[in-house]
Motif scaffolding. Structure first.
Motif, short mmCIF file in Angstrom:
data_model
loop_
_atom_site.label_atom_id
_atom_site.label_comp_id
_atom_site.label_asym_id
_atom_site.label_seq_id
_atom_site.Cartn_x
_atom_site.Cartn_y
_atom_site.Cartn_z
N ALA A 56 0.84 -1.20 0.00
CA ALA A 56 0.00 0.00 0.00
C ALA A 56 0.88 1.25 0.00
O ALA A 56 1.84 1.34 0.75
CB ALA A 56 -0.91 0.01 1.22
N THR A 57 0.55 2.20 -0.84
CA THR A 57 1.27 3.47 -0.87
C THR A 57 0.84 4.30 0.35
O THR A 57 -0.21 4.03 0.94
CB THR A 57 0.94 4.27 -2.14
N PRO A 58 1.63 5.31 0.74
CA PRO A 58 1.22 6.17 1.86
C PRO A 58 -0.16 6.80 1.62
O PRO A 58 -0.95 6.92 2.55
CB PRO A 58 2.32 7.23 1.91
N ALA A 59 -0.45 7.18 0.37
CA ALA A 59 -1.76 7.76 0.06
C ALA A 59 -2.87 6.74 0.29
O ALA A 59 -3.93 7.06 0.83
CB ALA A 59 -1.78 8.27 -1.38
N ASP A 60 -2.62 5.50 -0.13
CA ASP A 60 -3.60 4.42 0.08
C ASP A 60 -3.79 4.16 1.57
O ASP A 60 -4.91 3.97 2.03
CB ASP A 60 -3.14 3.13 -0.61
N LYS A 61 -2.67 4.15 2.29
CA LYS A 61 -2.72 3.89 3.73
C LYS A 61 -3.60 4.92 4.43
O LYS A 61 -4.46 4.56 5.25
CB LYS A 61 -1.31 3.92 4.31
N GLU A 62 -3.41 6.19 4.09
CA GLU A 62 -4.22 7.24 4.69
C GLU A 62 -5.69 7.07 4.32
O GLU A 62 -6.58 7.18 5.16
CB GLU A 62 -3.73 8.62 4.26
N ILE B 155 -8.22 1.69 18.01
CA ILE B 155 -6.98 1.14 17.46
C ILE B 155 -6.64 1.83 16.13
O ILE B 155 -5.48 2.20 15.89
CB ILE B 155 -7.09 -0.39 17.28
N PHE B 156 -7.66 2.04 15.29
CA PHE B 156 -7.41 2.68 13.99
C PHE B 156 -7.03 4.15 14.15
O PHE B 156 -6.20 4.66 13.39
CB PHE B 156 -8.62 2.54 13.07
N TYR B 157 -7.62 4.82 15.14
CA TYR B 157 -7.21 6.20 15.43
C TYR B 157 -5.72 6.23 15.80
O TYR B 157 -5.00 7.15 15.39
CB TYR B 157 -8.02 6.77 16.60
N ARG B 158 -5.29 5.26 16.60
CA ARG B 158 -3.87 5.23 16.98
C ARG B 158 -2.99 5.00 15.76
O ARG B 158 -1.96 5.67 15.58
CB ARG B 158 -3.61 4.14 18.03
N GLU B 159 -3.37 4.04 14.91
CA GLU B 159 -2.59 3.75 13.71
C GLU B 159 -2.51 4.99 12.81
O GLU B 159 -1.45 5.29 12.25
CB GLU B 159 -3.19 2.57 12.96
N TYR B 160 -3.64 5.70 12.70
CA TYR B 160 -3.66 6.90 11.86
C TYR B 160 -2.80 8.00 12.49
O TYR B 160 -2.06 8.70 11.79
CB TYR B 160 -5.09 7.39 11.66
N GLY B 161 -2.88 8.13 13.82
CA GLY B 161 -2.07 9.12 14.51
C GLY B 161 -0.58 8.88 14.32
O GLY B 161 0.18 9.82 14.03
N ILE B 162 -0.17 7.64 14.45
CA ILE B 162 1.25 7.29 14.26
C ILE B 162 1.67 7.60 12.82
O ILE B 162 2.75 8.13 12.57
CB ILE B 162 1.48 5.80 14.60
N PHE B 163 0.79 7.26 11.88
CA PHE B 163 1.06 7.53 10.46
C PHE B 163 1.28 9.03 10.22
O PHE B 163 2.21 9.43 9.52
CB PHE B 163 -0.10 7.00 9.62
N LYS B 164 0.43 9.88 10.81
CA LYS B 164 0.52 11.32 10.58
C LYS B 164 1.71 11.95 11.31
O LYS B 164 2.09 13.09 11.00
CB LYS B 164 -0.77 12.02 11.04
N LEU B 165 2.29 11.24 12.27
CA LEU B 165 3.40 11.79 13.05
C LEU B 165 4.78 11.36 12.53
O LEU B 165 5.79 11.64 13.16
CB LEU B 165 3.25 11.40 14.52
N GLN B 166 4.81 10.67 11.39
CA GLN B 166 6.09 10.28 10.80
C GLN B 166 6.71 11.49 10.10
O GLN B 166 6.23 11.91 9.04
CB GLN B 166 5.89 9.13 9.81
N THR C 184 9.32 11.98 8.46
CA THR C 184 9.96 11.79 7.16
C THR C 184 8.95 11.71 6.01
O THR C 184 9.31 11.71 4.85
CB THR C 184 10.79 10.49 7.16
N SER C 185 7.67 11.69 6.36
CA SER C 185 6.62 11.53 5.35
C SER C 185 6.04 12.88 4.94
O SER C 185 5.91 13.79 5.76
CB SER C 185 5.49 10.65 5.90
N LYS C 186 5.65 12.99 3.68
CA LYS C 186 5.00 14.22 3.21
C LYS C 186 3.59 14.34 3.79
O LYS C 186 2.95 15.39 3.66
CB LYS C 186 4.96 14.26 1.68
N PHE C 187 3.12 13.28 4.42
CA PHE C 187 1.80 13.28 5.05
C PHE C 187 1.87 13.71 6.53
O PHE C 187 0.88 13.68 7.23
CB PHE C 187 1.16 11.89 4.95
N TYR C 188 3.07 14.11 6.97
CA TYR C 188 3.26 14.52 8.36
C TYR C 188 2.34 15.69 8.72
O TYR C 188 2.26 16.69 7.99
CB TYR C 188 4.72 14.92 8.60
#
Length: 205
Positions: free
Chosen positions: A108-114, A143-154, A156-160
């Motif tokens: 999954a791409t970062p865009a797909d993940k989001e 659980i999904f809120y946590r996964e999304y939160g971790i994803f947005k806090l990376q 190195t990602s343009k989705f930060y």
């Protein structure tokens, strides 16, 4: 040809179609009950070709796709279910679960993940609106809120996005606290809550 004859032929034809679909639905249901989800898919796909508006057959097909780990088809099938039955909270639940697994796919791409994580959260929010008493909706959304939160806090990602990441972790804590408040003996939820609190503490530094 007289109208009465035409009507008789139409009725017989409709009955034949209904019987064919009914047979496929019954075979699919039996395979599903036996845990043979791939066989269930084969029968239920045929049932849904005969009648693409049978919400029960579609629901079972989505469930069979889900347990066959064909999450893409599970999502599209449950989309059809909620079009026919927009208050079917179980369809939103399984569509959310399929989206969460799609988000975890290594390809999954970062865009797909989001997209998939946000979709899962939205689906569970809809399920909660329909049935606010079902605790598993809050548990999984937390659980999904946590996964999304971790994803947005990376970083190195343009989705930060720190604000969205922190807010998502706070929402995770709130959902899991609700579940634990209603079920104080659930050690698994206590562990999940601790994980969300730890991530929130790290994000706040």
């Amino acid at each position: 040809m007289r109208l009465s004859v035409i009507l008789s032929l139409l009725i017989v034809s409709s009955l034949d179609v209904a019987q064919a679909q009914n047979a496929y639905v019954k075979l699919g249901q039996q395979a599903l009950m036996d845990g043979d989800f791939k066989q269930a898919v084969r029968h239920l796909e045929k049932a849904c070709v005969v009648d693409s508006t049978n919400a029960n057959a579609l629901w079972m097909l989505g469930y069979s796709y889900y347990h066959s780990e064909n999450y893409k088809k599970a999502i599209s099938t449950y989309c059809k279910v909620v079009e026919i039955k927009p208050t079917d909270c179980s369809a939103y639940y399984y569509r959310a679960m399929a989206k969460s697994y799609s988000a975890r796919d290594v390809q999954a791409t970062p865009a797909d993940k989001e997209k998939f994580l946000l979709g899962a959260i939205v689906d569970l929010t809809k399920a909660i609106t329909i049935n606010p008493q079902d605790i598993k909706f809050y548990q999984n959304r937390g659980i999904f809120y946590r996964e999304y939160g971790i994803f947005k806090l990376q970083k190195t990602s343009k989705f930060y996005d720190k604000n969205r990441g922190v807010n998502s972790l706070k929402a995770s804590v709130a959902d899991l606290e609700k579940v634990l408040g209603d079920n104080p003996d659930r050690k698994d939820i206590s562990t999940q809550l601790d994980l969300s609190k730890q991530q929130l503490a790290i994000a706040a530094r």
